[in-house]
Design a protein around this motif. Structure first.
Motif, PDB file in Angstrom:
ATOM      1  N   ASP A  19      76.821  20.130 -49.434  1.00  0.00           N
ATOM      2  CA  ASP A  19      78.066  20.603 -48.832  1.00  0.00           C
ATOM      3  C   ASP A  19      78.978  21.229 -49.895  1.00  0.00           C
ATOM      4  N   SER A  20      79.003  20.610 -51.081  1.00  0.00           N
ATOM      5  CA  SER A  20      79.857  21.124 -52.160  1.00  0.00           C
ATOM      6  C   SER A  20      79.401  22.502 -52.627  1.00  0.00           C
ATOM      7  N   VAL A  21      78.086  22.685 -52.764  1.00  0.00           N
ATOM      8  CA  VAL A  21      77.573  23.995 -53.186  1.00  0.00           C
ATOM      9  C   VAL A  21      78.004  25.073 -52.204  1.00  0.00           C
ATOM     10  N   ILE A  22      77.881  24.776 -50.921  1.00  0.00           N
ATOM     11  CA  ILE A  22      78.239  25.764 -49.895  1.00  0.00           C
ATOM     12  C   ILE A  22      79.733  26.044 -49.891  1.00  0.00           C
ATOM     13  N   LYS A  23      80.540  24.979 -49.899  1.00  0.00           N
ATOM     14  CA  LYS A  23      81.991  25.161 -49.807  1.00  0.00           C
ATOM     15  C   LYS A  23      82.566  25.832 -51.058  1.00  0.00           C
ATOM     16  N   CYS A  24      82.069  25.468 -52.233  1.00  0.00           N
ATOM     17  CA  CYS A  24      82.548  26.120 -53.462  1.00  0.00           C
ATOM     18  C   CYS A  24      82.144  27.590 -53.486  1.00  0.00           C
ATOM     19  N   SER A  25      80.931  27.879 -53.030  1.00  0.00           N
ATOM     20  CA  SER A  25      80.483  29.271 -52.993  1.00  0.00           C
ATOM     21  C   SER A  25      81.301  30.080 -51.993  1.00  0.00           C
ATOM     22  N   GLU A  26      81.623  29.478 -50.849  1.00  0.00           N
ATOM     23  CA  GLU A  26      82.433  30.177 -49.851  1.00  0.00           C
ATOM     24  C   GLU A  26      83.799  30.558 -50.405  1.00  0.00           C
ATOM     25  N   ARG A  27      84.331  29.724 -51.291  1.00  0.00           N
ATOM     26  CA  ARG A  27      85.649  29.990 -51.875  1.00  0.00           C
ATOM     27  C   ARG A  27      85.561  30.671 -53.232  1.00  0.00           C
ATOM     28  N   CYS A  28      84.352  31.117 -53.596  1.00  0.00           N
ATOM     29  CA  CYS A  28      84.111  31.883 -54.827  1.00  0.00           C
ATOM     30  C   CYS A  28      84.426  31.076 -56.093  1.00  0.00           C
ATOM     31  N   LEU A  29      84.312  29.756 -56.007  1.00  0.00           N
ATOM     32  CA  LEU A  29      84.420  28.894 -57.186  1.00  0.00           C
ATOM     33  C   LEU A  29      83.004  28.714 -57.731  1.00  0.00           C
ATOM     34  N   TYR A  30      82.536  29.742 -58.400  1.00  0.00           N
ATOM     35  CA  TYR A  30      81.120  29.814 -58.733  1.00  0.00           C
ATOM     36  C   TYR A  30      80.696  28.793 -59.779  1.00  0.00           C
ATOM     37  N   GLN A  31      81.551  28.495 -60.753  1.00  0.00           N
ATOM     38  CA  GLN A  31      81.180  27.514 -61.765  1.00  0.00           C
ATOM     39  C   GLN A  31      81.041  26.122 -61.153  1.00  0.00           C
ATOM     40  N   SER A  32      81.965  25.779 -60.246  1.00  0.00           N
ATOM     41  CA  SER A  32      81.869  24.482 -59.573  1.00  0.00           C
ATOM     42  C   SER A  32      80.632  24.428 -58.684  1.00  0.00           C
ATOM     43  N   ALA A  33      80.324  25.545 -58.017  1.00  0.00           N
ATOM     44  CA  ALA A  33      79.129  25.592 -57.177  1.00  0.00           C
ATOM     45  C   ALA A  33      77.865  25.429 -58.025  1.00  0.00           C
ATOM     46  N   LYS A  34      77.859  26.065 -59.194  1.00  0.00           N
ATOM     47  CA  LYS A  34      76.694  25.951 -60.083  1.00  0.00           C
ATOM     48  C   LYS A  34      76.528  24.512 -60.564  1.00  0.00           C
ATOM     49  N   TRP A  35      77.641  23.882 -60.923  1.00  0.00           N
ATOM     50  CA  TRP A  35      77.578  22.497 -61.399  1.00  0.00           C
ATOM     51  C   TRP A  35      77.015  21.585 -60.301  1.00  0.00           C
ATOM     52  N   ALA A  36      77.539  21.734 -59.078  1.00  0.00           N
ATOM     53  CA  ALA A  36      77.071  20.893 -57.971  1.00  0.00           C
ATOM     54  C   ALA A  36      75.590  21.152 -57.665  1.00  0.00           C
ATOM     55  N   ALA A  37      75.172  22.413 -57.751  1.00  0.00           N
ATOM     56  CA  ALA A  37      73.765  22.738 -57.478  1.00  0.00           C
ATOM     57  C   ALA A  37      72.849  22.134 -58.536  1.00  0.00           C
ATOM     58  N   GLU A  38      73.267  22.159 -59.787  1.00  0.00           N
ATOM     59  CA  GLU A  38      72.448  21.573 -60.848  1.00  0.00           C
ATOM     60  C   GLU A  38      72.362  20.056 -60.705  1.00  0.00           C
ATOM     61  N   MET A  39      73.478  19.424 -60.348  1.00  0.00           N
ATOM     62  CA  MET A  39      73.445  17.984 -60.130  1.00  0.00           C
ATOM     63  C   MET A  39      72.575  17.646 -58.915  1.00  0.00           C
ATOM     64  N   LEU A  40      72.650  18.471 -57.889  1.00  0.00           N
ATOM     65  CA  LEU A  40      71.817  18.263 -56.702  1.00  0.00           C
ATOM     66  C   LEU A  40      70.340  18.356 -57.052  1.00  0.00           C
ATOM     67  N   ASP A  41      69.989  19.333 -57.864  1.00  0.00           N
ATOM     68  CA  ASP A  41      68.594  19.529 -58.248  1.00  0.00           C
ATOM     69  C   ASP A  41      68.084  18.395 -59.130  1.00  0.00           C
ATOM     70  N   SER A  42      69.003  17.758 -59.879  1.00  0.00           N
ATOM     71  CA  SER A  42      68.591  16.691 -60.792  1.00  0.00           C
ATOM     72  C   SER A  42      68.638  15.315 -60.153  1.00  0.00           C
ATOM     73  N   LEU A  43      69.052  15.235 -58.896  1.00  0.00           N
ATOM     74  CA  LEU A  43      69.157  13.948 -58.208  1.00  0.00           C
ATOM     75  C   LEU A  43      67.780  13.316 -58.055  1.00  0.00           C
ATOM     76  N   VAL A  44      67.766  11.997 -58.120  1.00  0.00           N
ATOM     77  CA  VAL A  44      66.495  11.281 -57.998  1.00  0.00           C
ATOM     78  C   VAL A  44      65.815  11.694 -56.691  1.00  0.00           C
ATOM     79  N   PRO A  45      64.533  12.072 -56.728  1.00  0.00           N
ATOM     80  CA  PRO A  45      63.885  12.612 -55.515  1.00  0.00           C
ATOM     81  C   PRO A  45      63.703  11.559 -54.437  1.00  0.00           C
TER      82      PRO A  45
END
Length: 673
Positions: A19-45
């Motif tokens: 949700d954070s990746v989508i909402k940050c991207s919608e508001r053009c907060l790209y660095q925050s979106a990138k951070w959330a996406a990287e944390m999402l990708d690194s989450l325990v599977p």
């Protein structure tokens, strides 16, 4: 702090990050979106067996009431977003192509002034709008000071919070872009406080009105956290830090997964006490834990609690490059360069095109004088993106290591042209100017660094060095003290403080600072070697140069007993013989500092001595040996004087002085005196 997350908690966290990746991207907060996406990708599977279950649950349960972090999206906001969807898409397309004014004009047409302040002069507006005053009707929703009850009114058309944020954020960035264009060259005549973002006053007053109107309508609790975050950024630009802190805390309560808000809040916490004060006001969730680890790292709090919290976070995000970088920086702050370098190397192997934090890695390699590795990451970064500030800093460090300081400055300037708030470049450029003997340019660079981040002890220390070069010891002392306050366990900081006190003839203060430097050095040695089986106590040799300086300070005070005691301590460091700690004493720091001389005088009373390795013969220990030989001669201890003088002849240092002493000793012996 023990973090125990169940499988359901992990899945909830996964959906929140999505949700954070989508909402940050919608508001053009790209660095925050990138951070959330990287944390999402690194989450325990997740378990493979649960994949279908999870997907079906996400399809059936989409109501926002299951979200424990966010307030429920009210139907009015949903209706406004649906009505504005086509305009929002148009505005975002303009934003993505960096047409910020055009983006803002989609929702805030330029023919309609965003703030009805035509009767207020621009100068007055710029002074007052960023600092809301008590008693103003629009700022507080209270009756106007001119009498009557003027209802607060938003200067903006009726828009959804998402569209309004995008429009106002575009106006803010348009102002920042114009400010950078007017500033022109780095450290040029217009590069200073003269150029400001002219959009800030109108944005601040407009948002004040918008929030006041929401309060009067009873909608204050229906905020989404994004406009609160933007208002805090605007207040922060206007140096209104206390109010900015309040609004940032409100923002992270409303929406905790905007990493940009946490970063801005981190910049407002200059010391550990402020962090402890704010910690109780924060939402208790995983973002708060990540934030506190990041703050502790920024404040150089390298302790067991920080590492333990980081361990628990890495159990949840086992592949997070962000958390690995935090770990590497903790090792860097504790001077464990080998371990920090190894972690950065692992990150680079996993993500060779990741440039975030690469400037820190280059600093570590610079300190280690690892020129081949530094050349390699400079080539790698340049091949990835030569117009990133991190790349310019890496290349600048490479040229600095080659002593090509002019080229290094050129690259640090290029980094600042790309991003004037890039801290590493300001600090490193100051270092280069110090090397080039351009003290005034170094001072300006360091000042800009502490303007960006008051927690950068390197910039404070650099300012102290620059003013010391100019023989302005009072100013140098002030800046060294700021650096020492940030790094209380760094012996180098306290040694600089002590040197300044000595130049100002404040000898007692100088001695105290020098002793604290000894304690700080012992602290770092203990931290590095606490697990060493050979030295379970972590006790190491003291710095002979510092001990000798303390001895000479006592000599200037006329205290020969203390001088002799510290000269003896200096001499002991050759072999590394130190007295074992007294089992009845709980204050090892005081033993190493204030009572160190007493330990030297008692060193041979009971023979309880521990050898932990020494420095061998150095110029400093030879100076101490020469002083002690003369001291023994003055006090009639001819045997001791002859022994020390003979050792000096063997050392090959101070040989002529030693031969003269031997002749004096023999003459006194032959004369029967």
């Amino acid at each position: 702090m023990v973090m125990t997350l169940t499988k359901d908690d992990i899945e909830e966290l996964r959906s929140r990050l999505e949700d954070s990746v989508i909402k940050c991207s919608e508001r053009c907060l790209y660095q925050s979106a990138k951070w959330a996406a990287e944390m999402l990708d690194s989450l325990v599977p997740s378990d493979e067996d649960d994949t279908d279950t999870r997907s079906s649950s996400m399809e059936t349960d989409t109501t926002p009431t299951t979200n424990p972090f966010l307030p429920q999206l009210d139907p009015a906001e949903a209706a406004l977003e649906a009505r504005e969807s086509h305009k929002y898409l148009l505005a975002k397309s303009y934003f993505d192509t960096r047409e910020y004014d055009r983006c803002a004009a989609v929702f805030l047409p330029p023919t309609i002034p965003p703030v009805p302040l035509s009767t207020v002069s621009p100068n007055v507006r710029s002074r007052t709008s960023l600092t809301p005053q008590k008693g103003k009707g629009k700022a507080s929703g209270t009756p106007s000071s001119r009498g009557g009850h003027a209802p607060a009114q938003s200067p903006y058309p009726k828009l959804s919070q998402k569209s309004l944020f995008l429009a106002l954020y575009a106006k803010y960035l348009a102002g920042e872009k114009r400010r950078d264009e007017e500033t022109e060259m780095v450290l040029g005549p217009a590069d200073g406080g003269m150029t400001v973002n002219r959009e800030l006053p109108d944005l601040a007053r407009g948002l004040e009105g918008w929030f006041a109107e929401r309060r009067e309508l009873g909608l204050e609790s229906c905020g989404q956290g994004w406009l609160e975050y933007l208002y805090a950024v605007i207040l922060l630009k206007g140096k209104n830090e206390e109010q900015a802190k309040t609004w940032l805390i409100r923002s992270v309560h409303l929406y905790p997964f905007n990493w940009g808000a946490w970063q801005e809040l981190n910049d407002l916490l200059p010391n550990v006490d402020d962090l402890k004060q704010v910690a109780g006001m924060l939402p208790q969730n995983i973002m708060s834990w990540v934030f506190q680890v990041h703050c502790n790292q920024e404040l150089y709090q390298v302790n067991e609690d920080t590492h333990q919290t980081l361990n628990e976070l890495e159990n949840i995000f086992p592949n997070s490059a962000f958390l690995k970088t935090e770990r590497a920086l903790l090792y860097y702050h504790s001077r464990d360069f080998e371990e920090a370098s190894a972690i950065f190397a692992d990150i680079l192997v996993e993500s060779p095109h990741r440039l975030d934090g690469l400037d820190h890695y280059s600093n570590i390699l610079y300190v280690m004088t690892a020129r081949p590795q530094l050349a390699f990451i400079a080539q790698l970064a340049t091949a990835t993106d030569k117009f990133r500030p991190e790349t310019c800093c890496v290349v600048g460090n490479y040229y600095s290591l080659k002593s090509e300081h002019e080229k290094a400055v050129m690259y640090f300037r290029r980094a600042l042209t790309l991003d004037r708030s890039f801290l590493s470049a300001w600090t490193l450029m100051g270092h280069e100017y110090i090397e080039m003997k351009n003290t005034h340019a170094a001072i300006e660079s360091y000042r800009r660094a502490v303007d960006v981040n008051r927690k950068d002890y390197r910039a404070w220390y650099g300012l102290g060095q620059a003013y010391e070069v100019l023989d302005m010891s009072f100013y140098a002392l002030f800046y060294y003290q700021r650096a020492a306050a940030l790094r209380p366990y760094d012996s180098k900081m306290w040694l600089a403080v002590g040197t300044c006190y000595a130049k100002m003839d404040r000898l007692q203060h100088s001695i105290k600072a020098m002793k604290r430097s000894l304690v700080a050095g012992a602290y770092y040695e203990h931290a590095a070697d606490s697990a060493d089986a050979n030295h379970p106590t972590g006790r190491k040799i003291l710095d002979p140069d510092t001990l000798h300086q303390i001895a000479t300070l006592y000599e200037r005070l006329g205290d020969d007993e203390e001088t002799a005691a510290y000269m003896e301590l200096t001499l002991q460091q050759e072999t590394g013989e130190v007295e074992r700690p007294d089992p009845g004493s709980d204050d090892d720091d005081d033993k190493n500092s204030d009572n160190g001389a007493g330990a030297a005088r008692r060193r041979s009373d009971d023979g309880d001595v521990e050898v932990v390795g020494g420095t061998g013969v150095t110029a400093t220990t030879s100076k101490a040996r020469l002083w002690l030989a003369r001291w023994a001669l003055r006090h009639g201890d001819l045997t001791r004087a002859d022994q020390l003088a003979g050792e000096l002849c063997q050392d090959g240092i101070e040989v002529e002085e030693a031969k003269a002493l031997i002749r004096d000793v023999r003459a006194r012996k032959e004369g029967g005196r």
